[in-house]
Design a protein around this motif. Structure first.
Motif, PDB file in Angstrom:
ATOM      1  N   ILE A 385       0.882  -1.184   0.000  1.00 14.97           N
ATOM      2  CA  ILE A 385       0.000   0.000   0.000  1.00 14.97           C
ATOM      3  C   ILE A 385       0.909   1.220   0.000  1.00 14.97           C
ATOM      4  O   ILE A 385       1.846   1.298   0.799  1.00 14.97           O
ATOM      5  N   TRP A 386       0.634   2.164  -0.882  1.00 21.36           N
ATOM      6  CA  TRP A 386       1.381   3.433  -0.821  1.00 21.36           C
ATOM      7  C   TRP A 386       0.591   4.431   0.021  1.00 21.36           C
ATOM      8  O   TRP A 386      -0.614   4.619  -0.178  1.00 21.36           O
ATOM      9  N   PHE A 387       1.319   5.097   0.935  1.00 17.83           N
ATOM     10  CA  PHE A 387       0.739   6.218   1.694  1.00 17.83           C
ATOM     11  C   PHE A 387       1.508   7.460   1.243  1.00 17.83           C
ATOM     12  O   PHE A 387       2.736   7.500   1.343  1.00 17.83           O
ATOM     13  N   LEU A 388       0.797   8.452   0.687  1.00 12.52           N
ATOM     14  CA  LEU A 388       1.478   9.520  -0.055  1.00 12.52           C
ATOM     15  C   LEU A 388       1.099  10.937   0.403  1.00 12.52           C
ATOM     16  O   LEU A 388       0.423  11.676  -0.320  1.00 12.52           O
ATOM     17  N   PRO A 389       1.553  11.297   1.602  1.00 11.26           N
ATOM     18  CA  PRO A 389       1.316  12.678   2.056  1.00 11.26           C
ATOM     19  C   PRO A 389       2.408  13.612   1.526  1.00 11.26           C
ATOM     20  O   PRO A 389       3.380  13.151   0.914  1.00 11.26           O
ATOM     21  N   ARG A 390       2.231  14.904   1.719  1.00 13.58           N
ATOM     22  CA  ARG A 390       3.271  15.875   1.374  1.00 13.58           C
ATOM     23  C   ARG A 390       3.518  16.726   2.607  1.00 13.58           C
ATOM     24  O   ARG A 390       2.576  17.085   3.298  1.00 13.58           O
ATOM     25  N   THR A 391       4.779  17.056   2.857  1.00 11.96           N
ATOM     26  CA  THR A 391       5.070  17.920   4.011  1.00 11.96           C
ATOM     27  C   THR A 391       5.929  19.094   3.561  1.00 11.96           C
ATOM     28  O   THR A 391       6.718  18.965   2.612  1.00 11.96           O
ATOM     29  N   PRO A 392       5.774  20.254   4.226  1.00 13.37           N
ATOM     30  CA  PRO A 392       6.562  21.421   3.827  1.00 13.37           C
ATOM     31  C   PRO A 392       8.064  21.186   4.045  1.00 13.37           C
ATOM     32  O   PRO A 392       8.455  20.416   4.918  1.00 13.37           O
ATOM     33  N   MET A 393       8.869  21.873   3.266  1.00 14.99           N
ATOM     34  CA  MET A 393      10.325  21.655   3.293  1.00 14.99           C
ATOM     35  C   MET A 393      10.980  22.423   4.453  1.00 14.99           C
ATOM     36  O   MET A 393      11.833  23.290   4.258  1.00 14.99           O
ATOM     37  N   ILE A 394      10.572  22.078   5.656  1.00 13.53           N
ATOM     38  CA  ILE A 394      11.165  22.636   6.869  1.00 13.53           C
ATOM     39  C   ILE A 394      11.658  21.439   7.678  1.00 13.53           C
ATOM     40  O   ILE A 394      10.867  20.539   8.003  1.00 13.53           O
ATOM     41  N   GLY A 395      12.952  21.432   7.990  1.00 13.08           N
ATOM     42  CA  GLY A 395      13.562  20.265   8.620  1.00 13.08           C
ATOM     43  C   GLY A 395      12.854  19.800   9.877  1.00 13.08           C
ATOM     44  O   GLY A 395      12.587  18.600  10.046  1.00 13.08           O
ATOM     45  N   SER A 396      12.535  20.744  10.771  1.00 13.59           N
ATOM     46  CA  SER A 396      11.935  20.336  12.052  1.00 13.59           C
ATOM     47  C   SER A 396      10.570  19.680  11.811  1.00 13.59           C
ATOM     48  O   SER A 396      10.205  18.704  12.473  1.00 13.59           O
ATOM     49  N   VAL A 397       9.827  20.210  10.830  1.00 13.25           N
ATOM     50  CA  VAL A 397       8.487  19.658  10.541  1.00 13.25           C
ATOM     51  C   VAL A 397       8.643  18.259   9.929  1.00 13.25           C
ATOM     52  O   VAL A 397       7.960  17.302  10.327  1.00 13.25           O
ATOM     53  N   ALA A 398       9.555  18.146   8.962  1.00 18.56           N
ATOM     54  CA  ALA A 398       9.776  16.842   8.308  1.00 18.56           C
ATOM     55  C   ALA A 398      10.155  15.787   9.346  1.00 18.56           C
ATOM     56  O   ALA A 398       9.664  14.656   9.329  1.00 18.56           O
ATOM     57  N   ASN A 399      11.011  16.195  10.274  1.00 13.98           N
ATOM     58  CA  ASN A 399      11.473  15.233  11.272  1.00 13.98           C
ATOM     59  C   ASN A 399      10.352  14.831  12.235  1.00 13.98           C
ATOM     60  O   ASN A 399      10.253  13.666  12.631  1.00 13.98           O
TER      61      ASN A 399
END
Ligand code: FAD
Length: 508
Positions: A385-399
């Protein structure tokens, strides 16, 4: 779902109008077109149609309107992990456009675009360009080479290189609407015998309709223009590896300026250890835990050591006249990623020896390949199953999202496998949940894991950008009701009898 009598009458009408080769209700065909890799039973269609032209698609749609039979269009149906070739609900008639509509209608060398029918695959287009000694290249995906260029773009798929946004490369479509009307979008809508700008001028006059036919059920696209890139004389892939799980924070902050300034022309991927390694080996502890537990950190570290990779691998590519010409850019990017002391540059000679990195190199070169498909064997049973969200390119948020996803996968006894495909402002978080579909308990865990991930991300303000058929209704339900109603109103306008793929992307 149409009743048996309507289906019988529809099949007979199609067979009469388009020939018996245009429709099948054979047992083997119905079984094969119902298969997929998601939780839940296979979704057996009522029939499978094989039109050979836009006119044939139009006739199919008109017949479907007469008998109130739902149609589910696919180009080549290689949407593995997102529904494969099966319809969103059982009992729909799958329309396999790819089987008999696979012509490359035009390759325009000067303006760098091609016009294709739905059945033109990544491999076929690659071969065609080689055969023509073309100066153009496709943006390959890491997915199945037999996937359709057009089908992938209509599902907002992504590839490698500077033209990785496949939806963004679409320019000028021909569409059979649910009503049976045929339209040309953009400049192609001009009432004229010729259309000089149809596949070069994107937004044209008035409303931009092309987005309506992606991830939706408003029409069947029978051909489209797609922009392709002039092949650079030299493509230099680069790789860096970072040792620790939480290094994603630093990596994302390092990638962002490179993409905002377009210093690196390709998308840059930050891929975790298991996503890469799973393309070359199987779960070493599956037998021991019976698949009930996530791989231990100890075993994961051992695999990292075996492949010479850390927790994250960063990859991208430069284009230039020669290796020498791109050396200054490469030097700058090496200094950029190694400055903190954590990133290690993997020279091309070393990368060539690491099988999973060769897959990336081919992809940046625009060469389709089957390498990544091997990740489906990480666990037995073929479930993915693919789960395909997108997150903003901010390191703390990605982490923060990374730690949450890793924990959710661990709680459900599944591996955390992700590739962050980074653009300037957001990253596609390409998560794959590989599980044993032959094991009911493990399948239930995979299903629960997908839903827990989706709820966690949505709770923090992040939506998905693409979804498996089994979860499309669930995601549409996460939206504001006025948006859902707007989608339904467009459906009523373009497909008044609800003929095309009712339920797809949650739209009825
Ligand atoms: C290991 C692995 C790696 C992958 N890597 C990638 C990747 O790098 N990038 C990526 O994008 N995907 C990837 N995928 C997912 C998927 O396999 C590809 O996107 C594949 O190209 C989709 O299948 P297709 O092109 O045959 O499209 P199809 O399955 O034919 O169609 C896809 C969707 O578009 C709709 N559609 C298709 N044609 C039409 C039409 N003519 N009119 C209206 N609607 C239509 C279908 O209903 C379906 O919803 C990967 C999958 C696997 C298993």
């Amino acid at each position: 779902m149409a009743n048996e009598e309507s289906i019988r009458a529809f099949v007979q009408a199609v067979s009469g109008e388009l020939g018996s080769e245009a429709i099948s209700t054979g047992e083997e065909v119905l079984t094969r077109y119902g298969e997929h890799t998601l939780p839940g039973p296979d979704l057996r269609p009522a029939a499978v149609a094989f039109p050979d032209s836009t006119q044939a698609v139009q006739k199919l749609v008109l017949a479907a309107n007469r008998y109130r039979v739902p149609l589910y269009p696919i180009s080549t149906g290689q949407n593995i992990g997102l529904g494969s070739r099966s319809s969103v609900r059982a009992g729909q008639v799958v329309v396999d456009l790819g089987r008999r509509m696979s012509r490359v209608i035009e390759v325009n060398e000067a303006l760098a675009y091609c016009v294709v029918e739905p059945g033109v695959t990544f491999q076929a287009m690659y071969d065609e360009l080689v055969k023509r000694k073309s100066k153009l290249m496709i943006s390959a995906t890491a997915g199945p080479p037999q996937g359709s260029l057009l089908g992938n773009a209509l599902d907002k798929g992504g590839g490698s290189g500077a033209y990785a946004d496949h939806f963004g490369t679409l320019c000028g479509m021909e569409v059979v609407l649910g009503s049976g009307d045929v339209i040309r979008t953009g400049d192609g809508s001009l009432e004229s015998a010729s259309h000089l700008n149809w596949h070069v001028s994107k937004y044209s006059f008035g409303p931009y309709l092309e987005g309506l036919f992606t991830q939706s059920n408003y029409g069947i696209v029978t051909r489209a223009g797609m922009w392709v890139m002039p092949r650079p004389p030299h493509i230099e892939s680069f790789f860096f590896t970072f040792p620790d799980d939480t290094d994603l924070h630093q990596i994302v902050d390092l990638i962002r300026p490179l993409k905002l300034s377009n210093f690196v022309p390709t998308q840059i991927r930050a891929t975790n250890d298991l996503y890469l390694i799973a393309a070359d080996c199987v779960h070493p502890e599956y037998g021991q835990s019976g698949g009930k537990k996530q791989i231990t950190d100890e075993a994961r570290r051992a695999l990292q050591k075996r492949y010479g990779l850390g927790s994250w691998t960063v990859s991208g590519a430069f284009y230039g006249a020669s290796r020498q010409a791109v050396q200054p850019q490469l030097d700058r990017v090496i200094a950029h990623f190694t400055r903190s002391g954590k990133g290690r540059f993997i020279a091309l000679e070393e990368a060539n020896e690491i099988a999973p990195l060769r897959i990336s190199m081919n992809s940046y070169e625009g060469v389709p390949g089957e390498g990544e498909l091997k990740m489906l064997r990480w666990r037995p049973g073929g479930g993915t199953i693919w789960f395909l969200p997108r997150t903003p390119m901010i390191g703390s948020v990605a982490n923060e999202f990374h730690l949450a996803s890793r924990g959710i996968c661990r709680d459900h006894g599944l591996e955390y496998m992700v590739s962050n495909v980074c653009g300037p402002r957001f990253a596609r978080g390409v998560h794959t949940l590989v599980y044993n579909r032959g094991d009911a308990e493990e399948t239930a865990r995979a299903d629960a894991c997908y839903r827990a991930l989706a709820l966690e991300f949505a709770g923090k303000g992040v939506f998905v950008g693409r979804a498996p058929t089994a979860y499309q209704g669930f995601h549409q339900g996460q939206r504001m009701s006025a948006f859902v109603e707007a989608c339904a109103a467009i459906k009523r306008a373009l497909d008044p009898n609800g003929i095309i793929a009712p339920g797809k992307y949650g739209i009825d």
